[in-house]
Motif scaffolding. Structure first.
Motif, PDB file in Angstrom:
ATOM      1  N   ASN A 183       0.341  -1.242   0.046  1.00 41.46           N
ATOM      2  CA  ASN A 183       0.476  -0.323   0.023  1.00 41.46           C
ATOM      3  C   ASN A 183       0.935   0.996  -0.199  1.00 41.46           C
ATOM      4  OD1 ASN A 183      -1.798   2.300   0.246  1.00 41.46           O
ATOM      5  ND2 ASN A 183      -3.231   0.832   1.819  1.00 41.46           N
ATOM      6  N   HIS A 184       0.844   1.572  -1.252  1.00 39.75           N
ATOM      7  CA  HIS A 184       2.171   2.748  -1.074  1.00 39.75           C
ATOM      8  C   HIS A 184       1.140   4.229  -1.034  1.00 39.75           C
ATOM      9  CE1 HIS A 184       5.327   0.607  -2.847  1.00 39.75           C
ATOM     10  NE2 HIS A 184       4.722  -0.053  -3.425  1.00 39.75           N
ATOM     11  N   ARG A 185       0.350   4.139  -0.954  1.00 41.36           N
ATOM     12  CA  ARG A 185      -0.642   5.234  -0.495  1.00 41.36           C
ATOM     13  C   ARG A 185      -0.433   5.807   0.965  1.00 41.36           C
ATOM     14  NH1 ARG A 185      -5.417   5.726   0.374  1.00 41.36           N
ATOM     15  NH2 ARG A 185      -5.603   3.255   0.388  1.00 41.36           N
ATOM     16  N   LEU A 186       0.401   4.961   1.561  1.00 40.38           N
ATOM     17  CA  LEU A 186       0.453   5.347   3.609  1.00 40.38           C
ATOM     18  C   LEU A 186       1.190   6.513   3.452  1.00 40.38           C
ATOM     19  CD1 LEU A 186      -1.214   2.021   4.747  1.00 40.38           C
ATOM     20  CD2 LEU A 186      -2.408   4.536   4.455  1.00 40.38           C
ATOM     21  N   VAL A 187       1.631   7.016   4.200  1.00 39.23           N
ATOM     22  CA  VAL A 187       2.598   7.683   5.082  1.00 39.23           C
ATOM     23  C   VAL A 187       3.103   7.192   6.472  1.00 39.23           C
ATOM     24  CG1 VAL A 187       4.001   9.571   5.368  1.00 39.23           C
ATOM     25  CG2 VAL A 187       3.188   8.960   3.201  1.00 39.23           C
ATOM     26  N   PHE A 188       3.825   6.678   6.698  1.00 40.09           N
ATOM     27  CA  PHE A 188       4.246   5.985   8.308  1.00 40.09           C
ATOM     28  C   PHE A 188       4.665   7.476   9.373  1.00 40.09           C
ATOM     29  CE2 PHE A 188       3.496   2.646   6.031  1.00 40.09           C
ATOM     30  CZ  PHE A 188       2.205   1.794   5.780  1.00 40.09           C
ATOM     31  N   PHE A 189       3.882   7.827  10.446  1.00 36.87           N
ATOM     32  CA  PHE A 189       4.935   8.290  11.274  1.00 36.87           C
ATOM     33  C   PHE A 189       5.329   7.816  12.425  1.00 36.87           C
ATOM     34  CE2 PHE A 189       2.704  11.217   8.515  1.00 36.87           C
ATOM     35  CZ  PHE A 189       3.195  12.543   8.237  1.00 36.87           C
ATOM     36  N   LEU A 214      11.982  -2.714   5.570  1.00 36.83           N
ATOM     37  CA  LEU A 214      10.753  -0.904   5.258  1.00 36.83           C
ATOM     38  C   LEU A 214      11.009  -0.749   4.181  1.00 36.83           C
ATOM     39  CD1 LEU A 214       9.083  -1.130   8.413  1.00 36.83           C
ATOM     40  CD2 LEU A 214       8.103  -2.790   6.467  1.00 36.83           C
ATOM     41  N   TYR A 215      12.351   0.558   4.676  1.00 34.97           N
ATOM     42  CA  TYR A 215      12.317   1.024   3.542  1.00 34.97           C
ATOM     43  C   TYR A 215      13.149   0.669   2.340  1.00 34.97           C
ATOM     44  CZ  TYR A 215      12.762   5.301   6.894  1.00 34.97           C
ATOM     45  OH  TYR A 215      12.658   5.926   8.230  1.00 34.97           O
ATOM     46  N   ASN A 216      13.452  -0.557   2.239  1.00 30.85           N
ATOM     47  CA  ASN A 216      14.131  -0.564   0.885  1.00 30.85           C
ATOM     48  C   ASN A 216      12.692  -1.301   0.382  1.00 30.85           C
ATOM     49  OD1 ASN A 216      16.750   0.021   1.260  1.00 30.85           O
ATOM     50  ND2 ASN A 216      17.284  -2.686   2.898  1.00 30.85           N
ATOM     51  N   ASP A 217      11.729  -2.110  -0.079  1.00 25.47           N
ATOM     52  CA  ASP A 217      10.859  -2.490   0.282  1.00 25.47           C
ATOM     53  C   ASP A 217      10.040  -1.612  -0.268  1.00 25.47           C
ATOM     54  OD1 ASP A 217       9.358  -4.955  -0.175  1.00 25.47           O
ATOM     55  OD2 ASP A 217       8.411  -4.632   0.734  1.00 25.47           O
ATOM     56  N   GLY A 218      10.160   0.063   0.057  1.00 22.08           N
ATOM     57  CA  GLY A 218       9.361   1.213  -0.943  1.00 22.08           C
ATOM     58  C   GLY A 218       8.818   1.882   0.451  1.00 22.08           C
ATOM     59  N   ALA A 219       8.576   1.020   1.421  1.00 24.53           N
ATOM     60  CA  ALA A 219       7.802   2.463   2.741  1.00 24.53           C
ATOM     61  C   ALA A 219       8.480   3.776   3.203  1.00 24.53           C
ATOM     62  CB  ALA A 219       7.470   1.078   4.195  1.00 24.53           C
ATOM     63  N   ARG A 220       6.980   4.414   2.675  1.00 21.46           N
ATOM     64  CA  ARG A 220       7.298   6.091   3.520  1.00 21.46           C
ATOM     65  C   ARG A 220       7.280   6.096   4.475  1.00 21.46           C
ATOM     66  NH1 ARG A 220       4.352   6.764  -1.329  1.00 21.46           N
ATOM     67  NH2 ARG A 220       5.472   8.516  -3.333  1.00 21.46           N
ATOM     68  N   ILE A 221       8.393   5.947   5.313  1.00 21.92           N
ATOM     69  CA  ILE A 221       8.422   6.559   7.211  1.00 21.92           C
ATOM     70  C   ILE A 221       8.587   7.527   6.970  1.00 21.92           C
ATOM     71  CG2 ILE A 221       8.691   4.989   9.162  1.00 21.92           C
ATOM     72  CD1 ILE A 221       8.922   2.461   7.668  1.00 21.92           C
ATOM     73  N   CYS A 222       8.229   8.502   7.956  1.00 17.18           N
ATOM     74  CA  CYS A 222       8.433   9.612   8.475  1.00 17.18           C
ATOM     75  C   CYS A 222       9.374   9.374  10.200  1.00 17.18           C
ATOM     76  CB  CYS A 222       7.986  10.889   8.462  1.00 17.18           C
ATOM     77  SG  CYS A 222       8.378  12.605   8.746  1.00 17.18           S
ATOM     78  N   LEU A 223      10.884   9.958  10.486  1.00 22.85           N
ATOM     79  CA  LEU A 223      11.029   9.830  11.855  1.00 22.85           C
ATOM     80  C   LEU A 223      10.673  10.836  12.318  1.00 22.85           C
ATOM     81  CD1 LEU A 223      13.958   7.420  11.140  1.00 22.85           C
ATOM     82  CD2 LEU A 223      11.631   6.701  12.018  1.00 22.85           C
ATOM     83  N   MET A 224      10.284  10.909  13.633  1.00 20.60           N
ATOM     84  CA  MET A 224       9.676  12.085  14.345  1.00 20.60           C
ATOM     85  C   MET A 224      10.361  12.774  15.689  1.00 20.60           C
ATOM     86  SD  MET A 224       5.529  12.190  14.015  1.00 20.60           S
ATOM     87  CE  MET A 224       5.412  10.971  15.085  1.00 20.60           C
ATOM     88  N   SER A 225      11.737  13.449  15.605  1.00 15.55           N
ATOM     89  CA  SER A 225      12.241  13.975  16.723  1.00 15.55           C
ATOM     90  C   SER A 225      12.227  15.526  17.732  1.00 15.55           C
ATOM     91  CB  SER A 225      13.544  14.066  16.259  1.00 15.55           C
ATOM     92  OG  SER A 225      14.804  13.841  17.530  1.00 15.55           O
ATOM     93  N   VAL A 241      17.473   6.101   5.017  1.00 19.47           N
ATOM     94  CA  VAL A 241      15.662   6.900   4.810  1.00 19.47           C
ATOM     95  C   VAL A 241      15.076   7.514   3.610  1.00 19.47           C
ATOM     96  CG1 VAL A 241      14.731   9.211   6.050  1.00 19.47           C
ATOM     97  CG2 VAL A 241      16.788   8.029   7.486  1.00 19.47           C
ATOM     98  N   ASN A 242      14.230   6.914   3.406  1.00 22.18           N
ATOM     99  CA  ASN A 242      13.664   7.660   1.774  1.00 22.18           C
ATOM    100  C   ASN A 242      12.564   8.811   1.944  1.00 22.18           C
ATOM    101  OD1 ASN A 242      11.382   7.102   2.839  1.00 22.18           O
ATOM    102  ND2 ASN A 242      11.580   4.696   1.369  1.00 22.18           N
ATOM    103  N   THR A 243      12.275   9.157   3.311  1.00 21.51           N
ATOM    104  CA  THR A 243      11.447  10.201   3.586  1.00 21.51           C
ATOM    105  C   THR A 243      11.963  11.369   5.157  1.00 21.51           C
ATOM    106  OG1 THR A 243       9.881   8.694   3.541  1.00 21.51           O
ATOM    107  CG2 THR A 243       9.009  10.888   4.826  1.00 21.51           C
ATOM    108  N   ARG A 393       2.370  20.309   6.929  1.00 13.59           N
ATOM    109  CA  ARG A 393       2.736  20.386   5.954  1.00 13.59           C
ATOM    110  C   ARG A 393       3.988  18.892   5.158  1.00 13.59           C
ATOM    111  NH1 ARG A 393       3.592  24.120  10.412  1.00 13.59           N
ATOM    112  NH2 ARG A 393       6.519  22.714  11.324  1.00 13.59           N
ATOM    113  N   LEU A 394       4.342  18.891   6.081  1.00 11.85           N
ATOM    114  CA  LEU A 394       5.454  17.127   4.435  1.00 11.85           C
ATOM    115  C   LEU A 394       4.336  16.839   4.456  1.00 11.85           C
ATOM    116  CD1 LEU A 394       7.704  15.422   3.692  1.00 11.85           C
ATOM    117  CD2 LEU A 394       6.855  14.471   6.377  1.00 11.85           C
TER     118      LEU A 394
END
Length: 444
Positions: A183-189, A214-225, A241-243, A393-394
């Protein structure tokens, strides 16, 4: 655009609550495993009320969401089964050799209870504590029908065989990979504090492996700090990281691959000048975090107090941040102020500083400082510098090239506790990113 966490997703979206969940991989595989066990029983000549259930029950218990978990659980179950069966067999041999013992129910049941104790203790002594409960259960399964058992050795052997069949079927069925669809429509935070023990610790290897998978598989994961990008460079330099990242507690969005800030929320110059004047008047030493030419620049004002020195010395040596003395480059680049104080003095300092904040202009956050017991820091951000706003914003940035994206936020309630919890969090993301697609599960 809906921005919601998994925790309260179904509270806000009532039509979604009414939909039945998909029949997932574990349910499907468990059903298949039970069917295979029952067929094996049938082929062995069992039918109706004579049909035993140990293998089917074992298959249900051993079936885990992931193959590695099922294999580990299967080995534990076999160990527990052998321990329980051996002690059960020994007790049956004793009872047949000394039939007088079975004439006294209290003695008989006392020996059975003693066998449970031995089974539990043996599992612990052999360093398989997870199998201790199972060992006791198998022991009781072997001996509970005494004296209606004619062949103790056969009884124990059949129990072990049944459990072995159920375990083997569960492992074999679990290895089979059901059809999935990404499911490439999801952006995970997710928060970095859920993946690493603290801001000075590197991400555990098992967590890093799962995250990079997950990153190599194409999942969009945003890390928040909560912290500046320098902490990301320390904690997760090996993450692919890809996001872009959300850093500084939502005040900035940073691209670690290009080493640029894509967006940041600064304190209005008039407000920052007022804050600085009041801090100077109060004689409070403080740090000013600015973003200048895509670099995090930290200016210190006032003398370095003992409680600051501990943190200052630890952070000053980092090659990823610039500590500077003197006047700030540009007042319009101030992202936040930071004041370090002892926990015992915190209420007084907080009371003095709250009155200096222009109403509705700043956001105050207080956090304990990792590696410095009894020390906390007060952070003053722009009111618009928040995680939720940064996510929005992201999402707008990402939707420019990929319309129709949907955000999902995953968090651990108390933050990182164990490596297992962090891996489990990423497993939950994997289940949403690549759910099982069966004919009766309609595609979204």
């Amino acid at each position: 655009m809906n921005n919601h966490s998994v925790k309260n997703r179904f509270r806000r979206d009532y039509p979604e609550r009414l939909r039945l969940p998909h029949i997932g991989q574990r349910i499907t595989k468990t059903t298949v495993a039970v069917f295979i066990c029952l067929v094996i029983y049938w082929l062995r000549g069992y039918q109706g009320q004579d049909m035993p259930t140990e293998a089917a029950i074992t298959a249900i218990v051993c079936m885990q969401p992931y193959v590695r978990d099922a294999r580990d659980y299967a080995l534990n179950r076999l160990a527990g089964s052998l321990i329980g069966a051996v002690w059960g067999l020994l007790l049956l041999v004793v009872l047949y050799a000394l039939p007088a013992l079975s004439g006294y129910p209290v003695v008989l049941y006392g020996m059975m209870a003693g066998g449970v104790l031995l089974s539990l203790y043996t599992a612990v002594a052999l360093r398989v504590p997870d199998a201790s409960s199972l060992a006791a259960i198998v022991f009781l399964c072997v001996v509970i029908t005494f004296p209606d058992i004619e062949e103790p050795l056969r009884q124990a052997g059949v129990r072990i065989l049944d459990i072995f069949i159920g375990t083997a079927v569960a492992v074999v069925v679990n290895v089979v990979r059901l059809p999935r669809r990404k499911n490439h429509r999801l952006v995970f935070f997710i928060r970095t504090q859920d993946l690493a023990p603290d801001r000075f610790s590197r991400i555990p290897s098992a967590v890093l492996f799962r995250l990079n998978h997950l990153y190599n598989d194409g999942a969009r994961i945003c890390l928040m700090s909560e912290h500046a990008p320098a902490f990301f460079a320390l904690q997760m330099s090996a993450a692919m990281v890809n996001t872009p990242l959300i850093v500084m507690d939502g005040a900035a969005i940073y691209d670690p691959n290009e080493n640029v800030y894509l967006s940041f929320e600064t304190i209005p110059p008039a407000v920052s000048e007022l804050v600085r004047a009041r801090l100077d008047a109060l004689g409070v030493s403080y740090f000013v975090y600015t973003i200048h030419h895509n670099k995090t620049c930290i200016f210190h004002h006032g003398g370095v107090r003992p409680e600051e020195q501990v943190i200052y010395d630890r952070m000053h040596g980092s090659p990823y941040r610039s500590y500077l003395e003197g006047e700030i480059y540009e007042p319009s680049e101030i992202v936040y102020f930071k004041i370090i104080t002892k926990d015992a003095e915190l209420p007084l300092v907080e009371e003095r500083l709250r009155h200096m904040c222009p109403k509705g202009q700043l956001r105050l956050v207080i956090r304990p400082q990792a590696g410095a017991p009894g020390i906390s820091a007060m952070y003053f951000y722009s009111r618009t510098a928040e995680m939720v706003q940064a996510q929005k914003r992201l999402m707008k940035m990402l939707e420019t090239a990929n319309p129709g994206l949907e955000p999902l936020t995953f968090t651990l309630r108390e933050g990182f506790s164990t490596e297992h919890d962090a891996v489990h969090l990423l497993h939950q993301i994997e289940k949403h990113y690549e759910p099982v697609r069966l004919p009766w599960n309609k595609a979204e």
